[in-house]
Design a protein around this motif. Structure first.
Motif, short mmCIF file in Angstrom:
data_model
loop_
_atom_site.label_atom_id
_atom_site.label_comp_id
_atom_site.label_asym_id
_atom_site.label_seq_id
_atom_site.Cartn_x
_atom_site.Cartn_y
_atom_site.Cartn_z
N LYS A 139 33.90 22.77 20.70
CA LYS A 139 33.31 22.84 22.06
C LYS A 139 32.05 23.69 22.10
O LYS A 139 31.02 23.30 22.66
N SER A 140 32.11 24.88 21.49
CA SER A 140 30.95 25.78 21.55
C SER A 140 29.74 25.19 20.84
O SER A 140 28.61 25.37 21.26
N PHE A 141 29.98 24.42 19.75
CA PHE A 141 28.87 23.81 19.02
C PHE A 141 28.23 22.70 19.86
O PHE A 141 27.01 22.64 19.99
N ALA A 142 29.06 21.84 20.45
CA ALA A 142 28.54 20.75 21.27
C ALA A 142 27.73 21.31 22.45
O ALA A 142 26.65 20.82 22.76
N ALA A 143 28.28 22.37 23.09
CA ALA A 143 27.56 23.00 24.22
C ALA A 143 26.26 23.63 23.73
O ALA A 143 25.22 23.51 24.39
N ILE A 151 17.48 34.71 24.82
CA ILE A 151 18.12 33.42 24.47
C ILE A 151 17.89 33.06 23.00
O ILE A 151 18.83 32.78 22.26
N VAL A 152 16.62 33.08 22.55
CA VAL A 152 16.30 32.48 21.24
C VAL A 152 16.96 33.20 20.07
O VAL A 152 17.42 32.56 19.13
N ALA A 153 17.01 34.53 20.12
CA ALA A 153 17.52 35.25 18.95
C ALA A 153 19.03 35.04 18.74
O ALA A 153 19.47 34.72 17.64
N PRO A 154 19.88 35.22 19.78
CA PRO A 154 21.32 35.11 19.53
C PRO A 154 21.88 33.69 19.66
O PRO A 154 23.05 33.48 19.36
N LEU A 155 21.07 32.71 20.08
CA LEU A 155 21.62 31.38 20.36
C LEU A 155 22.28 30.75 19.14
O LEU A 155 23.40 30.25 19.23
N THR A 156 21.62 30.80 18.00
CA THR A 156 22.16 30.14 16.80
C THR A 156 23.52 30.69 16.43
O THR A 156 24.45 29.95 16.13
N ASP A 157 23.65 32.01 16.43
CA ASP A 157 24.92 32.61 16.04
C ASP A 157 26.02 32.26 17.05
O ASP A 157 27.16 32.03 16.67
N ALA A 158 25.65 32.20 18.33
CA ALA A 158 26.62 31.81 19.35
C ALA A 158 27.09 30.37 19.12
O ALA A 158 28.28 30.06 19.23
N VAL A 159 26.15 29.50 18.77
CA VAL A 159 26.49 28.09 18.55
C VAL A 159 27.37 27.93 17.32
O VAL A 159 28.31 27.15 17.30
N LEU A 160 27.08 28.70 16.26
CA LEU A 160 27.82 28.57 15.00
C LEU A 160 29.11 29.37 14.98
O LEU A 160 29.87 29.30 14.03
N SER A 161 29.35 30.12 16.04
CA SER A 161 30.46 31.08 16.06
C SER A 161 31.80 30.45 15.68
O SER A 161 32.56 31.02 14.91
N ASP A 162 32.12 29.28 16.23
CA ASP A 162 33.43 28.67 15.98
C ASP A 162 33.37 27.51 14.98
O ASP A 162 34.34 26.80 14.80
N VAL A 197 20.20 24.49 34.76
CA VAL A 197 21.21 23.64 34.09
C VAL A 197 21.68 24.32 32.80
O VAL A 197 22.88 24.36 32.51
N ILE A 198 20.71 24.88 32.03
CA ILE A 198 21.05 25.58 30.79
C ILE A 198 22.03 26.73 31.07
O ILE A 198 23.01 26.93 30.34
N PHE A 199 21.79 27.48 32.15
CA PHE A 199 22.67 28.59 32.53
C PHE A 199 24.11 28.10 32.70
O PHE A 199 25.06 28.72 32.21
N LEU A 200 24.29 26.95 33.35
CA LEU A 200 25.64 26.42 33.59
C LEU A 200 26.28 25.94 32.29
O LEU A 200 27.47 26.19 32.05
N VAL A 201 25.50 25.26 31.44
CA VAL A 201 26.05 24.75 30.16
C VAL A 201 26.51 25.91 29.27
O VAL A 201 27.46 25.79 28.50
N MET A 202 25.84 27.08 29.41
CA MET A 202 26.18 28.24 28.56
C MET A 202 27.60 28.76 28.79
O MET A 202 28.13 29.50 27.97
#
Length: 512
Positions: free
Chosen positions: A281-285, A394-405, A474-479
């Motif tokens: 889920k976290s990756f798709a989001a 947003i830009v710096a931590p986004l990748t790690d958040a996406v790859l987290s799970d 919209v990005i805020f809600l998807v997060m």
């Protein structure tokens, strides 16, 4: 870059400090060159427009063409490095990038410049994915934290220096060449990279024989072109029926791509894209966030440049210097978010970034309306700093958040997908400029004076910024679908072995 190329190699054999650090300097310079090239062109657009008599459609292709070729080739470039050797593909990409830069610099007309930019983007797609893989193979696990910290600093520096370097080179008008030195500056850098790279970079590839999914490459590239080509040309051609049919058809081709990748996974386990990642889920989001954020960036940077230089009549240097506070704010917030804020507050940092950017955009909208064509650089600084701080969060931590799970064995494939999605969004945003910006200018009577032209561009800028604010909301809600507290695994996940093994074919969770 599926899990099948995640094979363990021995630890780096060449541990002589000097050679490793020279190899690092070479690949980082190449990454820097690509980053600068993506941003340097925007600031020189009015000069290109005047010199070559380029239409607004051609101008969009000069920016979108690079982003599109880069996005379409990134996954393929990474896979080719795994198959044929990362050093070989890096040198080939660098040679192509240098040659394309020369062709851009000597372009005689808009068509030649657009074609050269497409070639440049395709070459960058061969060069850039190898950078992280080469670092992975060259440095033992215990040194990689320091190296990737340096890589992050290079990314920040590229964001700051691209527009300013473009402004200075255009303003100086070296040897009467106007905008051309922004491309020709790559020649000595590229040649040095090739000569030193041959000597100092160690070759590596995935030992298991891999195959390139050519049908997957053709389908995904075709789908991207079918979506972005009509968006970019539509306005000039008065939105013909074939354009709408092509855009609708792109969804069918994307569907066919997904179906084929499922078949390829079942058949021989070597798809171009690891579809199982989208079950996380976290990756798709995160992919959805990356795509829409790319759209925001594509729209904002091109529209902002045109507003300042064409609408307000500012010089390239004045526009470039106006952007410096924005770039500094991005760098400052990016450093703080990864080191101090995300470990404590998790995804709330990214959401705060989206809301901060919205606040900056709304402030900019208010000022553009209030001051009109008389707006000054000083008045732009507050909204730009607020927007920059939001973007950095947003830009710096986004990748790690996406790859987290994401399972560790898929980290490389996932990193490649994140990169590609961001570039795809960027190309899409550049295509949408014709709708949200030029569409407004077209509706108005032809301006008879600079003041009328300034007013038309201000209206168009406000309309585009309104769209940017909406997309950010919209990005805020998807997060909300991102993990509340990302697990802090950065280096691509290959470092838990007791020995200093290196997982080849995996890229760290760090995007370009």
């Amino acid at each position: 870059m599926s899990s099948h190329d995640a094979v363990t190699d021995a630890a780096p054999t060449d541990t002589s400090d000097k050679r490793r650090w020279i190899a690092l300097a070479i690949v980082m310079t190449a990454a820097f060159m690509d980053l600068v090239d993506a941003t340097i062109v925007n600031i020189a657009i009015p000069s290109i427009e005047r010199d070559l008599g380029a239409s607004f459609g051609a101008i969009q292709w000069i920016t979108a063409g690079y982003a599109l070729a880069f996005a379409a080739g990134l996954i393929t470039g990474g896979r080719l490095g795994d198959i044929y050797g990362r050093k070989r593909l890096f040198l080939l990409g660098t040679a192509g990038f240098t040659l394309a830069s020369a062709l851009c610099g000597f372009a005689a007309n808009p068509e030649m410049l657009v074609a050269s930019r497409l070639l440049q983007g395709a070459a960058a797609a061969m060069m850039v994915p190898q950078v992280l893989s080469i670092i992975h193979v060259t440095f033992p696990a215990h040194e990689r934290g320091k190296v990737f910290g340096m890589f992050g600093a290079i990314i920040g520096l590229g964001a700051v220096s691209g527009p300013l370097l473009g402004a200075l080179l255009t303003q100086w008008n070296i040897a009467g060449l106007e905008w051309r030195p922004i491309f020709l500056i790559n020649l000595p850098v590229g040649v040095a990279g090739l000569l030193l790279g041959r000597k100092f970079i160690t070759e590596s590839k995935a030992p298991k024989a891999l195959r390139l999914d050519m049908i997957g490459v053709l389908l995904v590239t075709g789908a991207l072109l079918m979506l972005i080509y009509p968006l970019t040309r539509g306005r000039e051609l008065d939105w013909p029926l074939w354009g709408h049919l092509m855009m609708a058809g792109s969804l069918v081709v994307f569907g066919a791509f997904v179906a084929y990748e499922k078949y390829k996974t079942a058949k021989d386990g070597s798809p171009l894209v690891e579809l199982s990642l989208f079950k996380v889920k976290s990756f798709a989001a995160g992919i959805a966030v990356q795509l829409t954020f790319g759209v925001v960036m594509g729209i904002f940077f091109l529209v902002w440049t045109l507003y300042m230089q064409v609408g307000l009549g500012w010089t390239a240097l004045k526009a470039g210097l106006t952007g410096v506070p924005f770039s500094i704010a991005v760098s400052v917030a990016a450093g703080m978010s990864v080191q101090k804020l995300v470990p404590r507050f998790g995804r709330k940092v990214l959401q705060a970034g989206a809301l901060t950017m919205v606040a900056g955009v709304l402030l900019y909208l208010f000022e553009a309306g209030r001051y009109g064509s008389g707006i000054t650089s000083w008045q732009m600084i507050p909204p730009l700093v607020v927007m920059g701080l939001g973007m950095g969060l947003i830009v710096a931590p986004l990748t790690d958040a996406v790859l987290s799970d994401v399972p560790k064995e898929h980290a490389g494939s996932a990193s490649g997908l994140i990169n590609t999605t961001g570039q795809m969004g960027n190309a899409l945003g550049l295509g949408l400029v014709s709708v949200v910006f030029f569409g407004v200018i077209d509706e108005k009577p032809r301006p008879q004076s600079p003041a009328e032209a300034g007013a038309a561009f201000t209206d168009a800028f406000q309309n585009a910024m309104g769209w940017v604010a909406g997309v950010l909301a919209v990005i805020f809600l998807v997060m909300f679908a991102l993990p509340a507290k990302p697990k802090q695994h950065l280096e691509g996940g290959g470092d838990d072995d007791g020995d200093a093994g290196v997982v080849v074919g995996k890229e760290p969770a760090l995007t370009h």
